[in-house]
Design an enzyme around this catalytic site. Structure first.
Site, PDB file in Angstrom:
ATOM      1  N   GLY A   6       0.765  -1.147   0.073  1.00 32.03           N
ATOM      2  CA  GLY A   6       0.109   0.023   0.105  1.00 32.03           C
ATOM      3  C   GLY A   6       0.893   1.192  -0.053  1.00 32.03           C
ATOM      4  O   GLY A   6       2.139   1.357  -0.204  1.00 32.03           O
ATOM      5  N   ASN A   7       0.308   2.351   0.156  1.00 26.93           N
ATOM      6  CA  ASN A   7       1.040   3.632   0.274  1.00 26.93           C
ATOM      7  C   ASN A   7       0.417   4.794   1.271  1.00 26.93           C
ATOM      8  O   ASN A   7      -0.837   4.273   1.863  1.00 26.93           O
ATOM      9  CB  ASN A   7       1.080   4.301  -1.111  1.00 26.93           C
ATOM     10  CG  ASN A   7      -0.441   4.533  -1.677  1.00 26.93           C
ATOM     11  OD1 ASN A   7      -0.891   5.474  -1.248  1.00 26.93           O
ATOM     12  ND2 ASN A   7      -0.662   4.016  -2.792  1.00 26.93           N
ATOM     13  N   ARG A   8       0.795   5.572   1.643  1.00 27.62           N
ATOM     14  CA  ARG A   8       0.410   6.451   2.812  1.00 27.62           C
ATOM     15  C   ARG A   8      -0.864   7.568   2.397  1.00 27.62           C
ATOM     16  O   ARG A   8      -1.197   8.475   3.304  1.00 27.62           O
ATOM     17  CB  ARG A   8       1.491   7.394   3.098  1.00 27.62           C
ATOM     18  CG  ARG A   8       2.708   6.568   4.048  1.00 27.62           C
ATOM     19  CD  ARG A   8       3.937   7.387   4.401  1.00 27.62           C
ATOM     20  NE  ARG A   8       4.928   6.625   5.078  1.00 27.62           N
ATOM     21  CZ  ARG A   8       4.702   6.440   6.294  1.00 27.62           C
ATOM     22  NH1 ARG A   8       3.852   6.400   7.127  1.00 27.62           N
ATOM     23  NH2 ARG A   8       5.752   5.540   6.766  1.00 27.62           N
TER      24      ARG A   8
END
Ligand code: CTP
Ligand code: CA
Length: 232
Positions: free
Chosen positions: A33-35
């Site tokens: 995932g990412n932020r």
């Protein structure tokens, strides 16, 4: 700064906004995932609805609540996001790609939970490229649809930051590109943001900073002005 009055200057406009960050599964319990929290995209959807637009929010794993007054399509992976965007964009006056899309996904998804092996101190994941959704929308015929992209960059030099934004706008065929500077704690989960909006001739059309809601209105001011011009 005080928000300016906008009235319902987007009444009757169909706006599709992607927000959040995609998740690419590895196995039933893990993902890459990412932020991205989705705050900026959700603020754009909410602000557009307040200005009278018919809004579809394509929501990828939001960490914030869904805004009222919008149609919401929940997706998770880049491939799901692409399908939802291609479908929604067909009837849109404006498409805003605010979502953080994973550039790569695991080459295969394990049906069973991946187990570590005793004695193996390293493991390598094979990834494959995801489609570039904004570039696909930009390359397809999209007469009458204003295409707005984002560029999240860690480049600290503001001129070089703008150059990266200009390059992305051209590469993807977007009409407008919103550039923002991000870091470990800046941009993503933060409540405040600062952006520059690059136009079709590489010019900086506007800058907006402050709460993500006031940045959303700043972006929509540019969008509304261009839509009004197109009606002339
Ligand atoms: N984007 C997209 N599909 C992808 C990757 C990005 O539609 N597979 C969109 C994003 O939603 C954003 C814009 O493209 O509107 C720029 O994303 P960004 O990650 O900043 O750019 P990339 O082209 O992926 O370049 P980089 O290698 O810097 O990540
Ligand atoms: Ca990327």
């Amino acid at each position: 700064s005080e928000p300016r009055p906008h009235g319902r200057d987007l009444a009757g406009r169909r706006i599709v906004v992607s927000a959040g960050g995609t998740r690419e599964p590895l196995d039933p319990v893990r993902f890459l995932g990412n932020r991205s929290s989705g705050k900026q995209g959700v603020a754009i959807a909410e602000a557009a609805a307040a200005r009278g637009a018919d809004v579809t929010l394509v929501a990828a794993n939001l960490e914030v609540g869904e805004p009222g007054g919008c149609r919401v399509r929940a997706v998770s992976t880049a491939l799901e996001l692409r399908e939802a965007m291609v479908e929604a964009a067909a009837a849109a006056d404006v498409v805003v790609m605010a979502a953080a899309v994973a550039d790569f996904r695991p080459a295969s998804v394990s049906e069973a939970k991946i187990k570590k092996v005793d004695g193996e101190e390293r493991m390598t994941l094979e990834l494959v490229r995801n489609p570039d959704i904004l570039a696909e929308l930009g390359a397809a015929p999209h007469d009458g649809t204003l295409l707005v992209g984002f560029a999240a960059e860690t480049e600290p030099d503001s001129e070089r930051l703008l150059e990266l934004g200009r390059g992305k706008r051209r590469a993807k065929g977007a009409d407008l590109l919103v550039v923002n500077h991000v870091g470990w704690s800046k941009g993503f989960a933060a409540d405040e943001n600062a952006v520059s909006i690059i136009g079709p001739s590489d010019e900086v059309l506007a800058e907006a900073s402050g709460s993500k809601m006031s940045v959303a209105h700043g972006i929509l001011d540019v969008v509304a002005a261009r839509l009004a011009r197109g009606d002339d």
